[in-house]
Design a protein around this motif. Structure first.
Motif, PDB file in Angstrom:
ATOM      1  N   PHE B  13       0.878  -1.168   0.000  1.00  0.00           N
ATOM      2  CA  PHE B  13       0.000   0.000   0.000  1.00  0.00           C
ATOM      3  C   PHE B  13       0.913   1.214   0.000  1.00  0.00           C
ATOM      4  O   PHE B  13       1.561   1.487   1.002  1.00  0.00           O
ATOM      5  CB  PHE B  13      -0.902   0.022   1.233  1.00  0.00           C
ATOM      6  N   ILE B  18       3.205  -4.843   2.520  1.00  0.00           N
ATOM      7  CA  ILE B  18       2.424  -5.572   3.519  1.00  0.00           C
ATOM      8  C   ILE B  18       2.669  -7.072   3.379  1.00  0.00           C
ATOM      9  O   ILE B  18       2.875  -7.774   4.359  1.00  0.00           O
ATOM     10  CB  ILE B  18       0.921  -5.267   3.355  1.00  0.00           C
ATOM     11  N   PRO B  37      -0.184 -12.926  14.091  1.00  0.00           N
ATOM     12  CA  PRO B  37      -0.554 -11.787  14.932  1.00  0.00           C
ATOM     13  C   PRO B  37      -1.329 -10.732  14.141  1.00  0.00           C
ATOM     14  O   PRO B  37      -1.287 -10.714  12.910  1.00  0.00           O
ATOM     15  CB  PRO B  37       0.786 -11.240  15.424  1.00  0.00           C
ATOM     16  N   SER B  38      -2.013  -9.862  14.857  1.00  0.00           N
ATOM     17  CA  SER B  38      -2.798  -8.803  14.227  1.00  0.00           C
ATOM     18  C   SER B  38      -1.907  -7.945  13.334  1.00  0.00           C
ATOM     19  O   SER B  38      -0.808  -7.577  13.718  1.00  0.00           O
ATOM     20  CB  SER B  38      -3.431  -7.946  15.327  1.00  0.00           C
ATOM     21  N   GLY B  39      -2.385  -7.657  12.135  1.00  0.00           N
ATOM     22  CA  GLY B  39      -1.643  -6.794  11.231  1.00  0.00           C
ATOM     23  C   GLY B  39      -0.603  -7.512  10.385  1.00  0.00           C
ATOM     24  O   GLY B  39       0.146  -6.864   9.654  1.00  0.00           O
ATOM     25  N   CYS B  40      -0.566  -8.840  10.434  1.00  0.00           N
ATOM     26  CA  CYS B  40       0.469  -9.548   9.683  1.00  0.00           C
ATOM     27  C   CYS B  40       0.088  -9.732   8.222  1.00  0.00           C
ATOM     28  O   CYS B  40       0.889 -10.173   7.413  1.00  0.00           O
ATOM     29  CB  CYS B  40       0.778 -10.890  10.318  1.00  0.00           C
ATOM     30  N   GLY B  41      -1.149  -9.414   7.851  1.00  0.00           N
ATOM     31  CA  GLY B  41      -1.525  -9.461   6.440  1.00  0.00           C
ATOM     32  C   GLY B  41      -2.481 -10.587   6.066  1.00  0.00           C
ATOM     33  O   GLY B  41      -2.666 -10.869   4.883  1.00  0.00           O
ATOM     34  N   LYS B  42      -3.126 -11.199   7.043  1.00  0.00           N
ATOM     35  CA  LYS B  42      -4.039 -12.307   6.746  1.00  0.00           C
ATOM     36  C   LYS B  42      -5.231 -11.844   5.913  1.00  0.00           C
ATOM     37  O   LYS B  42      -5.549 -12.423   4.876  1.00  0.00           O
ATOM     38  CB  LYS B  42      -4.548 -12.953   8.046  1.00  0.00           C
ATOM     39  N   SER B  43      -5.876 -10.771   6.382  1.00  0.00           N
ATOM     40  CA  SER B  43      -7.047 -10.273   5.648  1.00  0.00           C
ATOM     41  C   SER B  43      -6.635  -9.790   4.263  1.00  0.00           C
ATOM     42  O   SER B  43      -7.345 -10.008   3.284  1.00  0.00           O
ATOM     43  CB  SER B  43      -7.706  -9.118   6.399  1.00  0.00           C
ATOM     44  N   THR B  44      -5.489  -9.135   4.201  1.00  0.00           N
ATOM     45  CA  THR B  44      -5.000  -8.645   2.917  1.00  0.00           C
ATOM     46  C   THR B  44      -4.839  -9.798   1.931  1.00  0.00           C
ATOM     47  O   THR B  44      -5.270  -9.712   0.781  1.00  0.00           O
ATOM     48  CB  THR B  44      -3.656  -7.927   3.124  1.00  0.00           C
ATOM     49  N   GLN B  82     -15.502 -10.650   8.050  1.00  0.00           N
ATOM     50  CA  GLN B  82     -15.357 -10.631   9.503  1.00  0.00           C
ATOM     51  C   GLN B  82     -16.539  -9.924  10.173  1.00  0.00           C
ATOM     52  O   GLN B  82     -16.997 -10.330  11.225  1.00  0.00           O
ATOM     53  CB  GLN B  82     -14.043  -9.911   9.839  1.00  0.00           C
ATOM     54  N   GLU B 159     -12.049 -14.535   9.951  1.00  0.00           N
ATOM     55  CA  GLU B 159     -12.397 -14.516  11.377  1.00  0.00           C
ATOM     56  C   GLU B 159     -13.907 -14.524  11.584  1.00  0.00           C
ATOM     57  O   GLU B 159     -14.462 -13.626  12.215  1.00  0.00           O
ATOM     58  CB  GLU B 159     -11.793 -13.278  12.064  1.00  0.00           C
ATOM     59  N   HIS B 192      -7.849 -16.041  14.969  1.00  0.00           N
ATOM     60  CA  HIS B 192      -6.882 -15.776  16.034  1.00  0.00           C
ATOM     61  C   HIS B 192      -6.940 -16.876  17.079  1.00  0.00           C
ATOM     62  O   HIS B 192      -6.160 -16.904  18.003  1.00  0.00           O
ATOM     63  CB  HIS B 192      -7.234 -14.457  16.743  1.00  0.00           C
TER      64      HIS B 192
HETATM   65  N1  LIG Z   1      -5.998  -0.124   2.463  1.00  0.00           N
HETATM   66  C1  LIG Z   1      -4.877  -0.124   3.187  1.00  0.00           C
HETATM   67  N2  LIG Z   1      -3.987   0.886   3.107  1.00  0.00           N
HETATM   68  C2  LIG Z   1      -2.850   0.880   3.828  1.00  0.00           C
HETATM   69  N3  LIG Z   1      -2.514  -0.082   4.693  1.00  0.00           N
HETATM   70  C3  LIG Z   1      -3.332  -1.126   4.832  1.00  0.00           C
HETATM   71  C4  LIG Z   1      -4.570  -1.202   4.098  1.00  0.00           C
HETATM   72  N4  LIG Z   1      -5.190  -2.344   4.444  1.00  0.00           N
HETATM   73  C5  LIG Z   1      -4.388  -2.938   5.352  1.00  0.00           C
HETATM   74  N5  LIG Z   1      -3.276  -2.214   5.587  1.00  0.00           N
HETATM   75  C6  LIG Z   1      -2.175  -2.578   6.499  1.00  0.00           C
HETATM   76  O1  LIG Z   1      -1.748  -3.858   6.153  1.00  0.00           O
HETATM   77  C7  LIG Z   1      -1.381  -4.598   7.298  1.00  0.00           C
HETATM   78  C8  LIG Z   1      -2.069  -5.931   7.271  1.00  0.00           C
HETATM   79  O2  LIG Z   1      -3.440  -5.736   7.442  1.00  0.00           O
HETATM   80  P1  LIG Z   1      -4.450  -6.945   7.506  1.00  0.00           P
HETATM   81  O3  LIG Z   1      -5.808  -6.394   7.645  1.00  0.00           O
HETATM   82  O4  LIG Z   1      -4.189  -7.867   6.387  1.00  0.00           O
HETATM   83  O5  LIG Z   1      -4.014  -7.630   8.876  1.00  0.00           O
HETATM   84  P2  LIG Z   1      -4.602  -8.931   9.540  1.00  0.00           P
HETATM   85  O6  LIG Z   1      -3.522  -9.932   9.573  1.00  0.00           O
HETATM   86  O7  LIG Z   1      -5.863  -9.327   8.901  1.00  0.00           O
HETATM   87  O8  LIG Z   1      -4.849  -8.408  11.009  1.00  0.00           O
HETATM   88  P3  LIG Z   1      -6.071  -8.734  11.987  1.00  0.00           P
HETATM   89  O9  LIG Z   1      -5.750 -10.057  12.588  1.00  0.00           O
HETATM   90  O10 LIG Z   1      -5.975  -7.642  13.004  1.00  0.00           O
HETATM   91  O11 LIG Z   1      -7.340  -8.713  11.213  1.00  0.00           O
HETATM   92  C9  LIG Z   1      -1.725  -3.736   8.494  1.00  0.00           C
HETATM   93  O12 LIG Z   1      -0.525  -3.200   8.994  1.00  0.00           O
HETATM   94  C10 LIG Z   1      -2.615  -2.672   7.927  1.00  0.00           C
HETATM   95  O13 LIG Z   1      -2.393  -1.464   8.607  1.00  0.00           O
END
Ligand SMILES: Nc1ncnc2c1ncn2[C@@H]1O[C@H](COP(=O)(O)OP(=O)(O)OP(=O)(O)O)[C@@H](O)[C@H]1O
Ligand SMILES: [Mg+2]
Lengths: 278, 363
Positions: B13, B18, B37-44, B82, B159, B192
């Motif tokens: 991004f 990411i 862990p939270s923010g590791c990029g799973k949802s992405t 989610q 999730e 999680h």
């Molecule tokens: N549209 C976006 N623009 C910029 N950064 C983004 C965007 N979407 C996600 N991120 C960043 O990408 C990283 C991964 O986000 P993601 O949502 O994939 O995490 P996650 O593993 O699903 O976390 P969680 O368990 O908290 O849901 C985070 O640091 C988030 O801040």
């Protein structure tokens, strides 16, 4: 907040609210009673606080003279068209600003909002020649277009704010379900945004309905005249000032707005998106 | 049903990377769980597979076809968000039938499929309700139902149970497990929750800071974590780690000289020794085991108890899991021990190394 537990506090509070109500409603009250007074009573040196003799003369006059109804019709045509067109444009513009990312998005938005900085009257100086060049002087379309110029920025911004609150996930869910972008907008986003759409429609409607300046300037012929200029020119001109008639006509002129609010207010309900996302 | 393979998938991004190059193979019909862990990029990553976002680099292949430029609806994928993401102005039935209506399926067929899905998810009595008239668990089931009626090749769950209370989570977990049995569809599931991951997964993918740390079956990850991160992430409570130093003969000693009952392979110096709480034994006789220490906290769980012990010569306390029958006063002297076979050794870079004992027994 006030502590309203003592009788004195309650009395003061009631008095204050009463004063505010009086301040707000007295002009309206005066308008209504004046419309129902006969001319003799209306022009008494010491005014009466309520019509001692109820008279419908001003109303029958207003309708018999004919131009009031014609003005009313013109105003309805112009205001409804302006409101509808304004809402339509603001819907697509607002949605695009809220949910799509593209180069120049912010710039265009700021440009649009900056139009709001200039006073209504001042812009007439630039709008008048444009409308003339387009050959739209003395047409309803010319009037409608110039109203949209004013209503559109705020309308777009209002819808932009509302659409920004619509969770992106439901749009993405629809995308994954196979809906096209237009389909998503029409079957998901718009139905969810009805309160905002209604508000914006009313906003555009009021702008046009209450205008005097543009209607006076851009419309020349009597048969296209809208309510504002119509009332001014027929009741309060150089030769006579028919206050009673003006009051009666004002009531007739306000009726559509009051009716519109009464009819549409059920859409101002909260929480149309409730239950969609956690 | 479909197989999925990710080839060096990257996502940035702006200037922020990411996902740093994900390679992953998911077989047809496999239930894969992403944890991290939270923010590791799973949802992405899930959004990339679904097609809601575009990859910055790499390839996503579904059933042998590169789908980078295929829109979400044409990938044969259904995603459960989610936060449910139900259409608020539509009834439950309309929510579930929306994709079929778009596809031009005829009314009778839509009704049948929605009815079938509703029966499976026990939503049949709620079909005319709006989302706001439903409880959290019911909304969740509608979201799942909306995915089921499409008969997708792949299910993506982000999730899905995180908003539910404990009892409902257990119910829904069982529901999803039986769904997996019945449909046999490829599923990717982000969570999680350790228990969800361990019980549902055929395969767990552990992610950390945009990278895949390890891929394997739940028991593989539990028994042979590839590195310290996975060791700490899989299993609850966290794996205990003792910092030790090895001499030339592989003897491992804590800071204060205590000799551990496990030997490092030749050449190792700084070694992190990981032992799970359930593999530690505890005695109130300070002479019974090699590690001496004091009980600091005792957590009673009914069947088990967790005893936090500060061990002489170790910087962090270790947690011991034992049957909840011992009477233990806070501050009392205890000893802790473990067997070499249950110890996990890690090099300073965090990678797993095989202990000398294990090599010997393998030979
Ligand atoms: N549209 C976006 N623009 C910029 N950064 C983004 C965007 N979407 C996600 N991120 C960043 O990408 C990283 C991964 O986000 P993601 O949502 O994939 O995490 P996650 O593993 O699903 O976390 P969680 O368990 O908290 O849901 C985070 O640091 C988030 O801040
Ligand atoms: Mg997430």
């Amino acid at each position: 907040m006030f502590d309203l537990s003592t009788p004195l506090a309650r009395a003061v509070f009631a008095l204050m609210m009463g004063l505010i109500a009086l301040f707000l409603f007295f002009p309206i009250y005066w308008l209504v009673i004046s419309a129902f007074k006969g001319n003799a009573e209306l022009y008494q040196i010491i005014p009466t606080l309520y019509p001692h003799k109820l008279s419908l003369g001003h109303f029958t006059n207003a309708f018999e003279q004919g131009h009031l109804l014609r003005n009313l019709r013109n105003s309805l045509i112009v205001s409804c068209s302006a409101a509808a067109l304004n809402t339509l444009l603001a819907l697509y513009a607002g949605y695009s600003f809220a949910k799509f990312r593209y180069a120049g998005r912010r710039g265009v938005m700021i440009l649009l909002l900056s139009a709001q900085v200039f006073p209504f009257g001042l812009l007439l100086i630039s709008i008048y020649p444009i409308i003339t060049d387009l050959g739209l002087i003395d047409t309803r379309l010319g009037l409608i277009l110039s109203y949209i110029v004013f209503a559109l920025p705020v309308s777009t911004y209002m819808l932009y704010s509302y659409f920004s609150q619509v969770p992106s996930e439901i749009i993405e869910a629809a995308r994954a379900d196979g809906a096209s972008e237009l389909r998503i907008f029409h079957t998901i986003v718009m139905p969810v945004s009805i309160p905002a759409v209604v508000t914006v429609f009313l906003y555009g409607f009021m702008w046009s309905w209450n205008d005097l300046l543009y209607a006076m300037t851009l419309i020349v012929s009597e048969e296209k005249r809208t309510l504002g200029p119509g009332m001014l020119l027929s009741y309060l001109n150089e030769v006579n000032s028919d206050w009673g008639g003006a009051m009666a006509a004002s009531i007739v002129a306000s009726a559509p707005i009051v009716l519109a609010f009464a009819f549409l207010q059920r859409w101002f309900i909260q929480g149309v998106t409730a239950g969609s996302v956690k | 049903m479909s197989s999925i393979s990710l080839k060096n998938v990257k996502k940035s991004f702006g200037a922020v990377d990411i996902l740093q190059g994900i390679d992953l193979e998911i077989a047809d019909g496999e239930f894969t769980v992403f944890v991290g862990p939270s923010g590791c990029g799973k949802s992405t990553l899930l959004r990339l597979i679904c097609g809601l976002d575009e990859v910055s680099a790499g390839e996503i292949v579904i059933d042998g076809e590169i789908v980078n430029d295929v829109p979400p609806a044409k990938r044969g994928i259904a995603m459960v968000f989610q936060n449910y993401a139900l259409y608020p102005h539509m009834s439950v039935a309309q929510n579930m039938g929306y994709s079929l209506r778009l596809a031009g399926t005829d009314k009778a067929e839509i009704e049948k499929r929605v009815g079938d899905a509703a029966a499976v998810l026990r939503l049949d009595k709620l079909l005319d309700r709006k989302p706001r008239q439903l409880s959290g668990g019911q909304r969740q089931r509608v979201a799942i139902g909306r995915a089921i009626v499409r008969k997708p090749q792949v299910f993506l769950f982000d999730e899905p149970l995180s908003n539910l209370d404990a009892a409902l989570r257990v119910d829904m977990r069982v529901e999803i497990a039986s769904l997996k049995e019945r449909l046999g569809t490829t599923m990717i599931y982000v969570t999680h929750d350790q228990v969800e991951a361990m019980t549902l997964a055929d395969k767990i993918v552990v992610m950390h800071a945009g990278r895949v740390e390890q891929v394997g079956s739940p028991l593989e990850l539990y028994r042979r974590p590839a590195n310290l991160f996975v060791a700490g992430f899989i299993g609850s409570p966290r794996m205990n780690v003792l910092r030790a130093e090895a001499d030339e003969r592989g003897t491992l000693r804590l800071e204060n000289g205590t000799v551990l009952p496990v030997t490092a392979p030749a050449g190792a110096r700084q070694v992190s020794v990981g032992i799970r709480a359930e593999h530690l034994s505890l005695s109130d006789d300070p002479g019974a085991f090699v590690l001496r220490g004091r009980a600091r906290v005792v957590e009673h769980l009914g069947s088990d108890m967790f005893v936090h012990v500060s061990v002489d010569g170790a910087s962090d306390p270790v947690i011991v899991r034992c049957p909840d029958e011992m009477e233990l006063a806070i501050g009392s002297a205890v000893s802790v021990g473990f067997e070499a076979a249950n110890a996990h050794l890690f090099a300073p870079d965090g990678q797993r190394i095989v202990s000398a004992d294990a090599r010997r027994s393998a030979a």
